[in-house]
Design an enzyme around this catalytic site. Structure first.
Site, PDB file in Angstrom:
ATOM      1  N   ASN A 139      89.346  90.249  -5.366  1.00 15.01           N
ATOM      2  CA  ASN A 139      89.592  90.669  -3.983  1.00 15.01           C
ATOM      3  C   ASN A 139      88.639  90.016  -3.012  1.00 15.01           C
ATOM      4  O   ASN A 139      87.653  89.417  -3.437  1.00 15.01           O
ATOM      5  CB  ASN A 139      89.444  92.196  -3.915  1.00 15.01           C
ATOM      6  CG  ASN A 139      90.766  92.884  -4.203  1.00 15.01           C
ATOM      7  OD1 ASN A 139      91.808  92.468  -3.714  1.00 15.01           O
ATOM      8  ND2 ASN A 139      90.702  93.946  -4.985  1.00 15.01           N
TER       9      ASN A 139
ATOM     10  N   ASP B  15      97.489  94.550  -8.387  1.00  8.42           N
ATOM     11  CA  ASP B  15      98.063  95.578  -9.264  1.00  8.42           C
ATOM     12  C   ASP B  15      98.477  96.849  -8.537  1.00  8.42           C
ATOM     13  O   ASP B  15      98.967  97.778  -9.160  1.00  8.42           O
ATOM     14  CB  ASP B  15      97.063  95.921 -10.379  1.00  8.42           C
ATOM     15  CG  ASP B  15      95.849  96.667  -9.841  1.00  8.42           C
ATOM     16  OD1 ASP B  15      95.723  96.850  -8.615  1.00  8.42           O
ATOM     17  OD2 ASP B  15      95.013  97.082 -10.664  1.00  8.42           O
TER      18      ASP B  15
ATOM     19  N   TYR C 282      97.832 101.531   0.655  1.00  9.90           N
ATOM     20  CA  TYR C 282      96.732 100.981   1.465  1.00  9.90           C
ATOM     21  C   TYR C 282      96.985 101.067   2.965  1.00  9.90           C
ATOM     22  O   TYR C 282      96.052 100.928   3.764  1.00  9.90           O
ATOM     23  CB  TYR C 282      96.453  99.524   1.074  1.00  9.90           C
ATOM     24  CG  TYR C 282      95.491  99.416  -0.084  1.00  9.90           C
ATOM     25  CD1 TYR C 282      94.116  99.479   0.126  1.00  9.90           C
ATOM     26  CD2 TYR C 282      95.935  99.281  -1.384  1.00  9.90           C
ATOM     27  CE1 TYR C 282      93.222  99.394  -0.925  1.00  9.90           C
ATOM     28  CE2 TYR C 282      95.054  99.196  -2.447  1.00  9.90           C
ATOM     29  CZ  TYR C 282      93.694  99.256  -2.209  1.00  9.90           C
ATOM     30  OH  TYR C 282      92.807  99.182  -3.249  1.00  9.90           O
TER      31      TYR C 282
HETATM   32  P1  NAD Z   1      82.349  94.093 -11.249  1.00  7.11           P
HETATM   33  O1  NAD Z   1      81.276  93.954 -10.229  1.00  7.11           O
HETATM   34  O2  NAD Z   1      82.182  95.068 -12.355  1.00  7.11           O
HETATM   35  O3  NAD Z   1      82.606  92.668 -11.912  1.00  7.11           O
HETATM   36  C1  NAD Z   1      82.619  91.489 -11.233  1.00  7.11           C
HETATM   37  C2  NAD Z   1      81.811  90.432 -11.982  1.00  7.11           C
HETATM   38  O4  NAD Z   1      81.892  89.215 -11.242  1.00  7.11           O
HETATM   39  C3  NAD Z   1      80.314  90.748 -12.133  1.00  7.11           C
HETATM   40  O5  NAD Z   1      79.936  90.711 -13.471  1.00  7.11           O
HETATM   41  C4  NAD Z   1      79.629  89.644 -11.329  1.00  7.11           C
HETATM   42  O6  NAD Z   1      78.404  89.244 -11.863  1.00  7.11           O
HETATM   43  C5  NAD Z   1      80.668  88.543 -11.369  1.00  7.11           C
HETATM   44  N1  NAD Z   1      80.513  87.539 -10.323  1.00  7.11           N
HETATM   45  C6  NAD Z   1      80.193  87.731  -9.027  1.00  7.11           C
HETATM   46  N2  NAD Z   1      80.175  86.568  -8.370  1.00  7.11           N
HETATM   47  C7  NAD Z   1      80.466  85.604  -9.270  1.00  7.11           C
HETATM   48  C8  NAD Z   1      80.593  84.189  -9.182  1.00  7.11           C
HETATM   49  N3  NAD Z   1      80.420  83.552  -8.030  1.00  7.11           N
HETATM   50  N4  NAD Z   1      80.915  83.527 -10.308  1.00  7.11           N
HETATM   51  C9  NAD Z   1      81.089  84.170 -11.474  1.00  7.11           C
HETATM   52  N5  NAD Z   1      80.996  85.510 -11.607  1.00  7.11           N
HETATM   53  C10 NAD Z   1      80.688  86.213 -10.510  1.00  7.11           C
HETATM   54  O7  NAD Z   1      83.676  94.394 -10.429  1.00  7.11           O
HETATM   55  P2  NAD Z   1      85.023  95.144 -10.829  1.00  7.11           P
HETATM   56  O8  NAD Z   1      85.075  96.442 -10.124  1.00  7.11           O
HETATM   57  O9  NAD Z   1      85.188  95.145 -12.288  1.00  7.11           O
HETATM   58  O10 NAD Z   1      86.116  94.246 -10.116  1.00  7.11           O
HETATM   59  C11 NAD Z   1      86.248  92.874 -10.356  1.00  7.11           C
HETATM   60  C12 NAD Z   1      87.182  92.253  -9.372  1.00  7.11           C
HETATM   61  O11 NAD Z   1      88.521  92.607  -9.622  1.00  7.11           O
HETATM   62  C13 NAD Z   1      86.937  92.645  -7.915  1.00  7.11           C
HETATM   63  O12 NAD Z   1      87.165  91.532  -7.081  1.00  7.11           O
HETATM   64  C14 NAD Z   1      87.987  93.685  -7.667  1.00  7.11           C
HETATM   65  O13 NAD Z   1      88.230  93.844  -6.306  1.00  7.11           O
HETATM   66  C15 NAD Z   1      89.113  93.062  -8.418  1.00  7.11           C
HETATM   67  N6  NAD Z   1      90.265  93.891  -8.738  1.00  7.11           N
HETATM   68  C16 NAD Z   1      91.457  93.474  -8.260  1.00  7.11           C
HETATM   69  C17 NAD Z   1      92.602  94.151  -8.529  1.00  7.11           C
HETATM   70  C18 NAD Z   1      93.869  93.667  -7.921  1.00  7.11           C
HETATM   71  O14 NAD Z   1      94.810  94.372  -7.803  1.00  7.11           O
HETATM   72  N7  NAD Z   1      93.965  92.426  -7.450  1.00  7.11           N
HETATM   73  C19 NAD Z   1      92.541  95.300  -9.330  1.00  7.11           C
HETATM   74  C20 NAD Z   1      91.308  95.723  -9.822  1.00  7.11           C
HETATM   75  C21 NAD Z   1      90.171  94.987  -9.520  1.00  7.11           C
HETATM   76  C1  G6P Z   2      93.705  98.842  -6.654  1.00  2.00           C
HETATM   77  C2  G6P Z   2      93.841  97.588  -5.875  1.00  2.00           C
HETATM   78  C3  G6P Z   2      92.730  96.668  -6.232  1.00  2.00           C
HETATM   79  C4  G6P Z   2      91.394  97.335  -6.014  1.00  2.00           C
HETATM   80  C5  G6P Z   2      91.304  98.608  -6.821  1.00  2.00           C
HETATM   81  C6  G6P Z   2      90.048  99.362  -6.448  1.00  2.00           C
HETATM   82  O1  G6P Z   2      93.954  98.617  -8.004  1.00  2.00           O
HETATM   83  O2  G6P Z   2      95.050  96.949  -6.081  1.00  2.00           O
HETATM   84  O3  G6P Z   2      92.860  95.518  -5.443  1.00  2.00           O
HETATM   85  O4  G6P Z   2      90.343  96.480  -6.414  1.00  2.00           O
HETATM   86  O5  G6P Z   2      92.416  99.409  -6.515  1.00  2.00           O
HETATM   87  O6  G6P Z   2      89.796 100.320  -7.395  1.00  2.00           O
HETATM   88  P1  G6P Z   2      88.376 101.019  -7.485  1.00  2.00           P
HETATM   89  O7  G6P Z   2      88.573 101.973  -8.612  1.00  2.00           O
HETATM   90  O8  G6P Z   2      87.381  99.927  -7.790  1.00  2.00           O
HETATM   91  O9  G6P Z   2      88.124 101.666  -6.179  1.00  2.00           O
HETATM   92 MN    MN Z   3      94.919  94.885  -5.104  1.00  2.00          MN
END
Ligand code: NAD
Ligand code: G6P
Ligand code: MN
Length: 441
Positions: free
Chosen positions: A147, A170, A264
């Site tokens: 994100n 997702d 959202y």
């Molecule tokens: P998190 O902080 O647990 O994990 C993210 C990881 O990325 C960390 O280990 C961090 O060290 C690493 N990181 C940061 N910058 C980096 C870089 N430049 N290069 C390599 N690694 C790097 O976060 P999380 O809550 O597990 O979420 C991870 C990502 O997934 C977030 O961007 C979140 O918004 C996204 N997400 C998206 C969806 C979706 O629907 N698109 C759903 C769930 C989570």
């Molecule tokens: C949804 C969205 C993701 C977002 C997540 C946040 O799955 O589609 O883009 O990162 O919610 O969940 P959290 O549990 O980290 O608030």
């Molecule tokens: Mn999303």
């Protein structure tokens, strides 16, 4: 049958173990020969990696495994990059949420000033990973769900227009799971949907079953009473704050009963409600740090100490199987219909051709082929034009290092009441983001 090699970028993510378990559960559909992790935080990644190594040894010892912070090692010989990085980690998410709230404005991971702030950090991180992929595995595809996906997608459209990157979210998948439950279907895959909007900013205009029966009336009736709240067996989106978000869809739907909203939209349409119901001292970032992060890292440490997964409570992230669907669509040309974030290019007739929109696409080995949406109504179009301009201005601000454009972006966000408030928030965000943002002129 070809076996695939993948790298998970953001190996230290709280979602990594659930995704690895999901991949192992789907090996019959998507065979894997190698899994690599890449992260720029070695210590964080090591905990997840050491546990996943034990999981893999137990469940699929023929899969080669490696965790690395070295881009060449991580990105060489891969077919897919599955990217979920969070630049600045939860420490910065917390500030993204708390700073706007201090000024009486929505504090959210991807919406409003918080999402803009996160976007300014993510663009560089994602471009860097994309460049590693192109350098070391030029034929690979990047499946990105990092994100804020809307801003990241616009940035790669502008700066890497020919890259093989697919941006996916997702949230519609999660909501469709609830819809299927409401409609009495076993799976969201029993539905055919029409959806249009931007990422975290869209509407379903049609939902039918495979026979073409209209499911909208039944779902609408439920949502007008309960929002999307239902009893579904899932691990994500289960905290009380998420239940509140699912319930609030009821009020969003009242605004236009013909279109089922993405959850959202509450941040844009009911920002006053959101601010009133936020705790300035304890936001979603705190919930996640005290909840999911503690749980996942705790379980991983237990696996490492015991040298086995016995008694381990880490679970398969079944809802993440859309990532396998996407990889399969590319690899086997399945032409599966999926919602992706793609350049509009006329699919929505009365909307900016260059806007990155979230719409159904048929996905095959050449990538996504968007489904034609036609014209959309004035209300949704107006909201989308405002929001897509915010996203475009953030990317322009990042490219041009422009304070002015970022101030405009925050001012234009529907969550922000005035240019003055926008400027106050921006100045506070600049202070804490020095390490991550380009220096603005
Ligand atoms: P998190 O902080 O647990 O994990 C993210 C990881 O990325 C960390 O280990 C961090 O060290 C690493 N990181 C940061 N910058 C980096 C870089 N430049 N290069 C390599 N690694 C790097 O976060 P999380 O809550 O597990 O979420 C991870 C990502 O997934 C977030 O961007 C979140 O918004 C996204 N997400 C998206 C969806 C979706 O629907 N698109 C759903 C769930 C989570
Ligand atoms: C949804 C969205 C993701 C977002 C997540 C946040 O799955 O589609 O883009 O990162 O919610 O969940 P959290 O549990 O980290 O608030
Ligand atoms: Mn999303």
């Amino acid at each position: 049958m070809k076996k695939f090699s993948i790298v998970i970028a953001g190996g230290g993510s709280t979602f990594t173990p659930g995704i690895v378990l999901m991949l192992l559960d789907n090996l019959d559909k998507f065979p894997i020969r190698k899994i690599k992790f890449y992260d720029n935080d070695k210590e964080r990644q090591d905990t997840i990696a050491k546990a996943c190594e034990i999981i893999l040894r137990e469940k699929a010892s023929d899969i080669e495994f490696l965790a690395s912070t070295d881009p060449e090692e991580a990105f060489t010989d891969v077919d897919f990059v599955m990217a979920h990085i969070r630049v600045g980690k939860y420490k910065m998410r917390e500030l993204d949420e708390k700073i706007p709230l201090k000024h009486g404005v929505v504090g959210q991971e991807t919406c409003g000033p918080g999402g803009i702030s996160y976007g300014m950090r993510s663009i560089g991180g994602i471009l860097e990973i994309l460049e590693y992929m192109e350098r070391y595995s030029p034929n690979a595809w990047m499946l990105n769900y990092s994100n804020p996906a809307a801003i990241v997608a616009e940035a790669t459209r502008r700066l890497k227009p020919n890259s093989k990157i697919l941006n996916i979210c997702d949230m519609p998948i999660g909501i469709e799971g609830h819809m299927a439950e409401i409609a009495g279907l076993e799976s969201r895959k029993d539905m055919i949907v029409k959806y249009f909007g931007l990422n975290h900013f869209g509407w379903w205009s049609s939902i039918t079953d495979k026979e073409g029966n209209d499911l909208m009336p039944r779902i609408r009736e439920h949502v007008l009473k309960h929002g999307y709240e239902v009893n579904v067996d899932e691990h994500q989106h289960t905290d009380e704050s998420w239940n509140d978000t699912f319930r609030k869809a009821k009020d969003i739907l009242e605004l236009d009963k013909d279109y089922l909203p993405n959850t959202y939209l509450k941040y844009y349409l009911f920002p006053d409600y959101v601010v009133e119901h936020s705790d300035k001292e304890y936001t979603r970032a705190n919930e996640v740090m005290d909840g999911r992060e503690k749980f996942v890292f705790g379980e991983c440490r237990k696996v490492i100490e015991r040298g086995s997964t016995e008694g381990c409570e880490l679970h398969i992230d079944e809802h993440a199987s859309y990532i396998v669907d996407l990889a399969r669509a590319i690899s086997y040309n399945t032409q599966e219909r999926m919602l992706l974030i793609v350049e509009n290019n006329g699919a929505i007739e009365n909307f900016d051709k260059t806007g990155m929109v979230e719409i159904p696409c048929l996905v095959g080995n050449n990538g996504p082929e968007p489904v034609r949406i036609g014209t959309i109504p004035q209300f949704q179009k107006g909201l989308m034009e405002q929001q897509v301009s915010v996203e475009k201005l953030v990317v322009e601000a990042w490219i041009e290092k422009s304070y002015q454009k970022l101030w405009q972006a925050i001012t234009l966000s529907k969550t922000v009441p005035s240019a003055k408030v926008a400027r106050d928030i921006l100045d506070d965000l600049i202070e804490v983001n020095r390490e991550y943002w380009p220096e603005l002129k």
